[in-house]
Write a protein that holds these residues in place. Structure first.
Motif, PDB file in Angstrom:
ATOM      1  N   ASP A  57       0.859  -1.180   0.000  1.00  0.00           N
ATOM      2  CA  ASP A  57       0.000   0.000   0.000  1.00  0.00           C
ATOM      3  C   ASP A  57       0.895   1.230   0.000  1.00  0.00           C
ATOM      4  N   ILE A  58       0.388   2.342  -0.520  1.00  0.00           N
ATOM      5  CA  ILE A  58       1.177   3.579  -0.545  1.00  0.00           C
ATOM      6  C   ILE A  58       0.347   4.739  -0.015  1.00  0.00           C
ATOM      7  N   GLN A  59       1.075   5.762   0.436  1.00  0.00           N
ATOM      8  CA  GLN A  59       0.441   6.954   0.995  1.00  0.00           C
ATOM      9  C   GLN A  59       1.116   8.193   0.421  1.00  0.00           C
ATOM     10  N   PRO A  60       0.368   9.077  -0.269  1.00  0.00           N
ATOM     11  CA  PRO A  60       0.993  10.293  -0.808  1.00  0.00           C
ATOM     12  C   PRO A  60       1.430  11.244   0.305  1.00  0.00           C
ATOM     13  N   LEU A  61       2.577  11.873   0.110  1.00  0.00           N
ATOM     14  CA  LEU A  61       3.106  12.878   1.027  1.00  0.00           C
ATOM     15  C   LEU A  61       3.337  14.173   0.255  1.00  0.00           C
ATOM     16  N   GLU A  62       3.696  15.220   0.967  1.00  0.00           N
ATOM     17  CA  GLU A  62       3.956  16.499   0.303  1.00  0.00           C
ATOM     18  C   GLU A  62       5.141  16.410  -0.651  1.00  0.00           C
ATOM     19  N   VAL A  65       6.045   9.847  -1.990  1.00  0.00           N
ATOM     20  CA  VAL A  65       5.082   8.777  -1.714  1.00  0.00           C
ATOM     21  C   VAL A  65       5.702   7.818  -0.699  1.00  0.00           C
ATOM     22  N   ALA A  66       4.990   7.560   0.397  1.00  0.00           N
ATOM     23  CA  ALA A  66       5.463   6.625   1.408  1.00  0.00           C
ATOM     24  C   ALA A  66       5.030   5.208   1.039  1.00  0.00           C
ATOM     25  N   VAL A  67       5.954   4.265   1.168  1.00  0.00           N
ATOM     26  CA  VAL A  67       5.661   2.856   0.947  1.00  0.00           C
ATOM     27  C   VAL A  67       5.285   2.274   2.307  1.00  0.00           C
ATOM     28  N   CYS A  68       4.017   1.985   2.497  1.00  0.00           N
ATOM     29  CA  CYS A  68       3.499   1.589   3.811  1.00  0.00           C
ATOM     30  C   CYS A  68       4.125   0.279   4.296  1.00  0.00           C
ATOM     31  N   GLY A  69       4.373   0.244   5.613  1.00  0.00           N
ATOM     32  CA  GLY A  69       4.983  -0.932   6.209  1.00  0.00           C
ATOM     33  C   GLY A  69       6.494  -0.952   6.098  1.00  0.00           C
ATOM     34  N   THR A  70       7.061   0.093   5.503  1.00  0.00           N
ATOM     35  CA  THR A  70       8.517   0.227   5.387  1.00  0.00           C
ATOM     36  C   THR A  70       8.891   1.661   5.742  1.00  0.00           C
ATOM     37  N   VAL A  87      -3.228   3.261  -5.379  1.00  0.00           N
ATOM     38  CA  VAL A  87      -3.408   2.878  -3.982  1.00  0.00           C
ATOM     39  C   VAL A  87      -2.345   1.873  -3.539  1.00  0.00           C
ATOM     40  N   LYS A  88      -1.676   1.277  -4.490  1.00  0.00           N
ATOM     41  CA  LYS A  88      -0.609   0.321  -4.209  1.00  0.00           C
ATOM     42  C   LYS A  88       0.535   0.536  -5.181  1.00  0.00           C
ATOM     43  N   CYS A  89       1.694  -0.016  -4.811  1.00  0.00           N
ATOM     44  CA  CYS A  89       2.799  -0.028  -5.757  1.00  0.00           C
ATOM     45  C   CYS A  89       3.503  -1.372  -5.681  1.00  0.00           C
ATOM     46  N   VAL A  90       4.141  -1.720  -6.775  1.00  0.00           N
ATOM     47  CA  VAL A  90       4.964  -2.921  -6.852  1.00  0.00           C
ATOM     48  C   VAL A  90       6.424  -2.484  -6.878  1.00  0.00           C
ATOM     49  N   LEU A  91       7.220  -2.971  -5.938  1.00  0.00           N
ATOM     50  CA  LEU A  91       8.668  -2.796  -6.005  1.00  0.00           C
ATOM     51  C   LEU A  91       9.232  -4.051  -6.646  1.00  0.00           C
ATOM     52  N   LEU A  92      10.006  -3.901  -7.711  1.00  0.00           N
ATOM     53  CA  LEU A  92      10.553  -5.078  -8.372  1.00  0.00           C
ATOM     54  C   LEU A  92      12.044  -4.917  -8.605  1.00  0.00           C
ATOM     55  N   ALA A  93      12.730  -6.044  -8.640  1.00  0.00           N
ATOM     56  CA  ALA A  93      14.152  -6.091  -8.964  1.00  0.00           C
ATOM     57  C   ALA A  93      14.378  -7.280  -9.882  1.00  0.00           C
ATOM     58  N   ALA A  94      15.135  -7.057 -10.949  1.00  0.00           N
ATOM     59  CA  ALA A  94      15.395  -8.116 -11.922  1.00  0.00           C
ATOM     60  C   ALA A  94      16.881  -8.137 -12.255  1.00  0.00           C
ATOM     61  N   THR A  95      17.393  -9.319 -12.554  1.00  0.00           N
ATOM     62  CA  THR A  95      18.812  -9.448 -12.882  1.00  0.00           C
ATOM     63  C   THR A  95      19.044 -10.604 -13.845  1.00  0.00           C
TER      64      THR A  95
END
Length: 229
Positions: A57-62, A65-70, A87-95
Motif C-alpha cells: 500500500d502507498i500513501q501520498p506525502l507532500e 510517496v510513502a511505501v506503507c509498512g517500510t 493505492v498500491k505499488c509494486v517494487l521489483l528487482a530483476a537481474t
C-alpha cells in the motif's frame, strides 16, 4: 504479496539491441548479424534471469510517496505524478546474474565490437524479464489498472534509495543483487523499478523523455529516437 519469477529466455530481443546500437531503421550487414547471433548464443548459455517483487500500500506525502509498512519514501515530483491516483505499488528487482557481466568483460578483453553487442543484448534481456513481471502482476491484480515502470534515477527520484529498496525486497539474499556505495547495481545487468496500481483508469502521464533526468544529454534524443522507456 511477495513474488519470485525465474524466467526462461529462449531468445534475446536483437532488434532492441540493434536500436540501442544506433541502427534505427538501417539494416545491419550479415557480418554484424552473425556476430550478434554468436553473442546471443553465448549469453543464453550462461545467464540466469530472475526477478522478485512485492506489493505494498502507498500513501501520498507532500514531497513524495510513502511505501506503507517500510521506512522507504519515494521522493520527488516525478514519482508523485507517476503514482497519482494509485493505492498500491509494486517494487521489483530483476537481474541476469553475474554471468552476463563476466561474458561482457571477457569480450572487452578480446573484441570490443562483440563486447558492445553483448552489453546491449543483455540490456534488452533485462527489459524482457521486467516485461514478464508486468505480465505476472497484471494477471494477479486483474482488478487494478497498472502504470509503466519507473526506476530510481528517472526524473527526480534519487538513486540513493537503491540500497533500502534492495533491503526491503531482500534482493541480496533472494537473487544476489546488491548496490555499491555509489548506488550502482551489481550484477550490472539488473534493474529496480516501481509499478503503480490504481483502482480506476490511469490517464497517460509524463512518460519517457519528459520525466528523464538524462534528456538533455541523451544520444537517442539527439538522433530523433528514444530508449523505449
Amino acid at each position: 504479496m511477495n513474488g519470485y519469477l525465474q524466467v526462461c529466455l529462449e531468445k534475446l530481443d536483437k532488434s532492441e539491441a540493434l536500436r540501442y546500437m544506433g541502427y534505427g531503421r538501417t539494416v545491419p550487414d550479415e557480418r554484424i548479424l552473425s556476430m550478434m547471433d554468436e553473442c546471443e548464443k553465448v549469453l543464453l548459455g550462461v545467464i540466469k534471469p530472475c526477478a522478485i517483487y512485492h506489493v505494498f500500500d502507498i500513501q501520498p506525502l507532500e514531497d513524495g510517496v510513502a511505501v506503507c509498512g517500510t521506512s522507504l519514501v519515494l521522493r520527488g515530483k516525478a514519482i508523485s505524478e507517476h503514482l497519482a491516483g494509485c493505492v498500491k505499488c509494486v517494487l521489483l528487482a530483476a537481474t541476469l546474474s553475474a554471468q552476463a557481466d563476466r561474458v561482457i568483460r571477457r569480450y572487452e578483453a578480446t573484441d570490443m565490437t562483440r563486447a558492445v553487442m553483448a552489453d546491449f543484448l543483455a540490456s534488452a534481456a533485462v527489459e524482457q524479464i521486467c516485461d514478464k513481471v508486468d505480465e505476472q502482476v497484471r494477471g494477479e491484480f486483474e482488478e487494478f489498472f497498472q502504470t509503466w515502470r519507473f526506476s530510481p534515477g528517472y526524473g527526480d527520484l534519487p538513486l540513493d534509495i537503491q540500497g533500502e529498496f534492495l533491503d526491503i525486497l531482500q534482493a541480496q539474499k533472494r537473487i544476489g543483487l546488491n548496490a555499491t556505495e555509489n548506488n550502482i547495481l551489481t550484477p550490472r545487468k539488473s534493474v529496480t523499478a516501481v509499478i503503480g496500481l490504481s483502482d480506476h483508469d490511469i490517464p497517460k502521464g509524463r512518460q519517457g523523455c519528459a520525466a528523464c533526468n538524462m534528456r538533455e544529454v541523451c544520444q537517442f534524443r539527439k538522433r530523433g529516437d528514444h530508449c523505449g522507456i
